[in-house]
Design a protein around this motif. Structure first.
Motif, PDB file in Angstrom:
ATOM      1  N   LEU A 171     -47.401  -7.420  82.935  1.00  8.31           N
ATOM      2  CA  LEU A 171     -46.829  -8.761  82.772  1.00  8.31           C
ATOM      3  C   LEU A 171     -45.913  -8.816  81.537  1.00  8.31           C
ATOM      4  CD1 LEU A 171     -47.588 -10.851  84.862  1.00  8.31           C
ATOM      5  CD2 LEU A 171     -49.066 -11.956  83.201  1.00  8.31           C
TER       6      LEU A 171
ATOM      7  N   HIS B 217     -41.929  -9.620  81.398  1.00 10.01           N
ATOM      8  CA  HIS B 217     -41.414 -10.727  80.577  1.00 10.01           C
ATOM      9  C   HIS B 217     -40.524 -10.225  79.437  1.00 10.01           C
ATOM     10  CE1 HIS B 217     -41.210 -14.795  79.374  1.00 10.01           C
ATOM     11  NE2 HIS B 217     -42.010 -14.725  78.343  1.00 10.01           N
TER      12      HIS B 217
ATOM     13  N   GLN C  74     -37.705 -17.518  82.639  1.00  8.78           N
ATOM     14  CA  GLN C  74     -39.117 -17.158  82.735  1.00  8.78           C
ATOM     15  C   GLN C  74     -39.937 -17.900  81.673  1.00  8.78           C
ATOM     16  OE1 GLN C  74     -39.775 -12.975  82.291  1.00  8.78           O
ATOM     17  NE2 GLN C  74     -37.934 -12.400  83.390  1.00  8.78           N
TER      18      GLN C  74
ATOM     19  N   MET D 165     -44.204 -17.678  80.017  1.00  8.59           N
ATOM     20  CA  MET D 165     -45.479 -16.970  80.117  1.00  8.59           C
ATOM     21  C   MET D 165     -46.584 -17.777  79.435  1.00  8.59           C
ATOM     22  SD  MET D 165     -46.239 -13.005  79.324  1.00  8.59           S
ATOM     23  CE  MET D 165     -47.891 -12.331  79.296  1.00  8.59           C
TER      24      MET D 165
ATOM     25  N   LEU E 200     -45.341 -16.622  84.485  1.00  2.00           N
ATOM     26  CA  LEU E 200     -46.295 -15.515  84.374  1.00  2.00           C
ATOM     27  C   LEU E 200     -47.529 -16.023  83.642  1.00  2.00           C
ATOM     28  CD1 LEU E 200     -43.630 -12.957  83.088  1.00  2.00           C
ATOM     29  CD2 LEU E 200     -44.367 -13.287  85.443  1.00  2.00           C
TER      30      LEU E 200
END
Lengths: 247, 235
Positions: free
Chosen positions: A60, A64, A89, A91, A164
């Motif tokens: 992950l 990222h 994105q 996270m 994510l």
């Protein structure tokens, strides 16, 4: 949540498919990700499963851009990650990091970076994660579940196309788990691509469209959730589903 | 112990008498200390933040040097500043020796390492905690530094108070570069040293009590502000 967040019909297509091409990653002489290749194309929630030390979190982080692979490439619709892709994105980390500010100011910090949300939008987000009434409370005084919900709300301020999550529901109470799952389902319906690490097989059954199973830095299986739970194509995955120890 | 009770009485009457000489000394002490503290913050905080965030070859050496400089003897600093500012020194043309500016420079040399080294440690702790989140959010270095300073403000206030304590209580350096000239560079600490050397212990102790009261008052004010903010924001 704002209307802008509910209406982004084709945004997700800008990042899919996500392709890992022969990724390897080493740290302190240990190979943590070993020649991993896969292509994620589904719009649904992708769950990453595997025992501790399988390399799920590293995968992950590589996706990222928090770590860089030693070998191989990660491509988003055939383009290597760049600033514009990274901006799309967000996270959520396993350990929720709270800025030493109020609940609302934690969201305002991200809103000021992106200039994408106004105060009513932030309050709507807080309402959606059940923290509206605690907007003025110091974020660090929230409970574990509330912190994780705030982390999720903070990640959503920038309206990510790819979200994510690294074990966001680990050790949380059932109410927080349910609220986070419900929010993720809503987001997925709004075309936000979600990739999610969990150890909870029932949660994976509830949420996953497809499942990545990793073991010792290798990709053991990448199947639709239905196939994975019925006919896993890896003996390690089969043992994991049966709750056996994997060596 | 007669001297202690006499000193408290003297201190009390000195304060209520409104003696202009005393207040001149007090105000100069505070002015010099606060100015040097402000200069040290302006220099020390960015240096500390830089060392906290960036990793480079000489970083640990620089941190060790800063830590060592925190304990530098004031008389050595005073001597160095004296050599630079004296007529034959490289900065002698500025005519700063025996002026409040020279005292500020000397105090800045003493306080800046404290601000830089301690703030580096505090900001580094926060940087370790926030690093991944900030990278995830694409926070620029400059915005991250501002966020660190805002979020660590209470710990940094303690650092500033430590710096102020070092500045206001310092005597060795300011007496060398200031010369303890009446109505020009005489501050609380140099006045105490002078009165002690003259055998006027009661007055020296009275001045000491006033100095302690000022330092205590400022610390209490800061502690009150800190508690208030912590109560409100849990920082």
């Amino acid at each position: 949540m704002s209307d802008s967040h509910t209406q982004k019909p084709d945004l997700v297509t800008q990042l899919l498919p996500i392709e890992f091409r022969s990724i390897s990653f080493n740290k302190s002489g240990n190979r943590l990700i070993n020649n991993l290749s896969l292509t994620i194309n589904s719009l649904g929630i992708t769950i990453i499963l595997g025992p501790n030390g399988a390399g799920k979190s590293i995968l992950l982080r590589l996706l990222h851009g928090l770590d860089k692979p030693d070998f191989g490439d990660i491509l988003f619709k055939d383009i290597a990650a760049n600033y514009a892709i990274k901006r799309k994105q967000a996270m959520v980390f396993q350990n929720a990091v709270m800025l030493r500010r109020s609940v609302k100011d934690n969201l305002a910090f991200v809103a000021n970076l992106h200039a994408s949300k106004q105060e009513p939008d932030l309050l709507a987000l807080l309402d959606e994660v059940g923290l509206y009434d605690k907007q003025h409370m110091p974020a660090r005084r929230l409970s574990g579940g509330e912190k994780q919900r705030l982390s999720l709300a903070r990640a959503l301020v920038a309206e990510p196309e790819l979200l994510l999550l690294d074990e966001p529901t680990a050790s949380l109470d059932p109410y927080s788990v349910q609220m986070i799952e419900s929010l993720l389902t809503k987001l997925q319906r709004r075309n936000t691509k979600i990739i999610f690490i969990t150890h909870d097989l029932n949660q994976a059954r509830r949420l996953a469209e497809d499942v990545i199973f990793m073991h010792k830095g290798r990709l053991e299986s990448f199947q639709s959730a239905e196939d994975f739970f019925k006919n896993p194509n890896s003996k390690f995955a089969e043992a994991f589903i049966e709750g056996k120890l994997i060596f | 112990m007669q001297i202690f009770s006499d000193s408290f009485t003297t201190a009390f009457f000195l304060i209520i008498s409104g003696d202009p000489d005393l207040y001149e000394i007090i105000f100069l002490s505070i002015k010099v200390s606060l100015t040097s503290l402000l200069g040290s913050i302006i220099i020390g905080l960015p240096v500390g933040a830089f060392l906290a965030i960036h990793r480079f070859k000489m970083r640990s050496v620089l941190l060790s040097v800063l830590n060592a400089l925190m304990g530098m003897p004031p008389v050595v600093v005073g001597l160095i500043v004296y050599l630079y500012l004296s007529r034959s020194g490289p900065l002698g043309f500025l005519n700063l020796l025996y002026s409040p500016t020279a005292m500020i420079i000397a105090q800045m040399l003493l306080v800046t390492p404290i601000i830089a080294a301690l703030s580096a440690q505090i900001i580094e702790d926060l940087h370790i905690e926030y690093k991944d989140l900030f990278r995830s959010l694409n926070v620029s270095t400059s915005k991250a530094v501002v966020a660190y300073i805002i979020d660590a403000r209470m710990s940094l206030l303690t650092v500033v108070l430590a710096g102020f304590g070092r500045a206001i209580s310092e005597v060795g350096a300011v007496s060398i570069v200031g010369g303890n000239i009446d109505h020009l560079t005489r501050v609380m600490t140099t006045a105490i040293a002078l009165e002690t050397s003259k055998g006027n212990l009661s007055l020296a102790l009275a001045l000491g009590i006033i100095l302690l009261t000022i330092a205590l008052g400022i610390n209490l004010l800061a502690a009150h502000a800190k508690n208030w903010v912590m109560e409100k924001q849990d920082v």
